[in-house]
Enzyme design. Structure first.
Site, PDB file in Angstrom:
ATOM      1  N   GLN A 131      18.010 -52.551 -62.213  1.00 34.04           N
ATOM      2  CA  GLN A 131      17.642 -51.203 -61.775  1.00 34.04           C
ATOM      3  C   GLN A 131      17.280 -50.292 -62.947  1.00 34.04           C
ATOM      4  O   GLN A 131      16.719 -49.220 -62.738  1.00 34.04           O
ATOM      5  CB  GLN A 131      18.772 -50.562 -60.977  1.00 34.04           C
ATOM      6  CG  GLN A 131      18.944 -51.167 -59.594  1.00 34.04           C
ATOM      7  CD  GLN A 131      20.074 -50.494 -58.865  1.00 34.04           C
ATOM      8  OE1 GLN A 131      21.227 -50.867 -59.019  1.00 34.04           O
ATOM      9  NE2 GLN A 131      19.731 -49.485 -58.080  1.00 34.04           N
ATOM     10  N   CYS A 149      21.090 -46.296 -52.069  1.00 36.88           N
ATOM     11  CA  CYS A 149      20.755 -47.030 -53.284  1.00 36.88           C
ATOM     12  C   CYS A 149      20.147 -46.047 -54.287  1.00 36.88           C
ATOM     13  O   CYS A 149      19.303 -45.231 -53.915  1.00 36.88           O
ATOM     14  CB  CYS A 149      19.752 -48.139 -52.964  1.00 36.88           C
ATOM     15  SG  CYS A 149      19.236 -49.099 -54.398  1.00 36.88           S
ATOM     16  N   LEU A 150      20.572 -46.164 -55.537  1.00 40.60           N
ATOM     17  CA  LEU A 150      20.038 -45.278 -56.580  1.00 40.60           C
ATOM     18  C   LEU A 150      18.537 -45.479 -56.795  1.00 40.60           C
ATOM     19  O   LEU A 150      17.866 -44.588 -57.293  1.00 40.60           O
ATOM     20  CB  LEU A 150      20.799 -45.485 -57.894  1.00 40.60           C
ATOM     21  CG  LEU A 150      22.276 -45.089 -57.863  1.00 40.60           C
ATOM     22  CD1 LEU A 150      22.958 -45.456 -59.176  1.00 40.60           C
ATOM     23  CD2 LEU A 150      22.433 -43.609 -57.556  1.00 40.60           C
ATOM     24  N   HIS A 193      20.212 -57.098 -55.808  1.00 45.33           N
ATOM     25  CA  HIS A 193      19.314 -56.579 -56.848  1.00 45.33           C
ATOM     26  C   HIS A 193      18.998 -57.645 -57.899  1.00 45.33           C
ATOM     27  O   HIS A 193      17.871 -57.728 -58.384  1.00 45.33           O
ATOM     28  CB  HIS A 193      19.920 -55.360 -57.546  1.00 45.33           C
ATOM     29  CG  HIS A 193      19.644 -54.071 -56.867  1.00 45.33           C
ATOM     30  ND1 HIS A 193      18.381 -53.537 -56.736  1.00 45.33           N
ATOM     31  CD2 HIS A 193      20.483 -53.181 -56.265  1.00 45.33           C
ATOM     32  CE1 HIS A 193      18.447 -52.391 -56.093  1.00 45.33           C
ATOM     33  NE2 HIS A 193      19.711 -52.148 -55.795  1.00 45.33           N
ATOM     34  N   HIS A 245      25.326 -55.724 -52.247  1.00 41.41           N
ATOM     35  CA  HIS A 245      24.159 -54.883 -52.538  1.00 41.41           C
ATOM     36  C   HIS A 245      23.674 -55.116 -53.968  1.00 41.41           C
ATOM     37  O   HIS A 245      22.480 -55.359 -54.201  1.00 41.41           O
ATOM     38  CB  HIS A 245      24.531 -53.411 -52.322  1.00 41.41           C
ATOM     39  CG  HIS A 245      23.428 -52.457 -52.602  1.00 41.41           C
ATOM     40  ND1 HIS A 245      22.710 -51.837 -51.606  1.00 41.41           N
ATOM     41  CD2 HIS A 245      22.906 -52.008 -53.772  1.00 41.41           C
ATOM     42  CE1 HIS A 245      21.792 -51.048 -52.160  1.00 41.41           C
ATOM     43  NE2 HIS A 245      21.896 -51.135 -53.469  1.00 41.41           N
ATOM     44  N   GLU A 246      24.596 -55.055 -54.924  1.00 42.76           N
ATOM     45  CA  GLU A 246      24.204 -55.225 -56.333  1.00 42.76           C
ATOM     46  C   GLU A 246      23.770 -56.658 -56.621  1.00 42.76           C
ATOM     47  O   GLU A 246      22.832 -56.877 -57.398  1.00 42.76           O
ATOM     48  CB  GLU A 246      25.340 -54.793 -57.270  1.00 42.76           C
ATOM     49  CG  GLU A 246      25.779 -53.348 -57.114  1.00 42.76           C
ATOM     50  CD  GLU A 246      24.660 -52.324 -57.196  1.00 42.76           C
ATOM     51  OE1 GLU A 246      23.623 -52.573 -57.839  1.00 42.76           O
ATOM     52  OE2 GLU A 246      24.821 -51.243 -56.594  1.00 42.76           O
ATOM     53  N   GLY A 249      27.574 -48.217 -57.825  1.00 38.15           N
ATOM     54  CA  GLY A 249      27.182 -49.500 -58.380  1.00 38.15           C
ATOM     55  C   GLY A 249      25.813 -49.412 -59.027  1.00 38.15           C
ATOM     56  O   GLY A 249      25.017 -48.530 -58.690  1.00 38.15           O
TER      57      GLY A 249
END
Length: 169
Positions: free
Chosen positions: A51, A93-94, A139, A135-136, A46
């Site tokens: 991000q 997480c990226l 963000h 999660h996304e 994702g």
């Protein structure tokens, strides 16, 4: 399409709230393409527009396993309508490379969003898809996984990420 730079904590842009997308324009379509290329190159399941420093309420998810065909899902202006249950599971997480933490999430979510075509859809999700949506979505509101752990874990992650930032600057 282009691979964009993924922002890493403690970059302050990760804390900015994303703005609604008024309409799907060619620029928004290009952004979605860039997000997909960036996410697959990372690799991740994702990615939120915030991000990569874009202040739009957009995230993408693809939870297909490596041996399965890609199943890219695009969420524009997503709203979580309901949450059911509770579970704790490992999450990465990226924007936090090398960090994995146990995070409490709802087991099922119902979300409304627009797709890449601008059409509104609703979806009920569980498992990894429900976790990824939550999660996304976080963000887009400037909420990071570090905000969902205890104080000790938070300090450890902050030190690790600051050390990483110092090493790359």
């Amino acid at each position: 399409m282009a691979i964009r730079t993924i922002l890493h904590y403690p970059d302050p842009r990760l804390r900015q709230k994303a703005l609604p997308v008024e309409r799907i324009t060619p620029e928004i379509e290009r952004l979605i393409d860039d997000m997909a290329e960036t996410m697959y190159a990372a690799p991740g399941v994702g990615l939120a527009a915030t991000q990569i420093g874009e202040p739009h309420r957009i995230f993408i998810i693809d939870i297909a396993a490596e041996d399965e065909p890609s199943n890219l899902m695009v969420f524009v202006n997503p709203e979580i309508l309901s949450k059911v249950g509770e579970e704790v599971g490992a999450e990465g997480c990226l924007s936090f490379p090398g960090v994995s933490e146990e995070i409490k999430r709802a087991t099922e979510v119902r979300v409304r969003a627009q797709g890449r075509d601008g059409k509104t859809f609703e979806l009920t999700a569980d498992g990894l898809l429900a976790v990824a949506i939550q999660h996304e979505h976080d963000h887009l509101d400037g909420v990071l996984m570090i905000d969902r752990v205890g104080m000790l874990k938070k300090r450890i992650i902050q030190r690790k990420m600051q050390k990483r930032a110092d090493a790359t600057s």
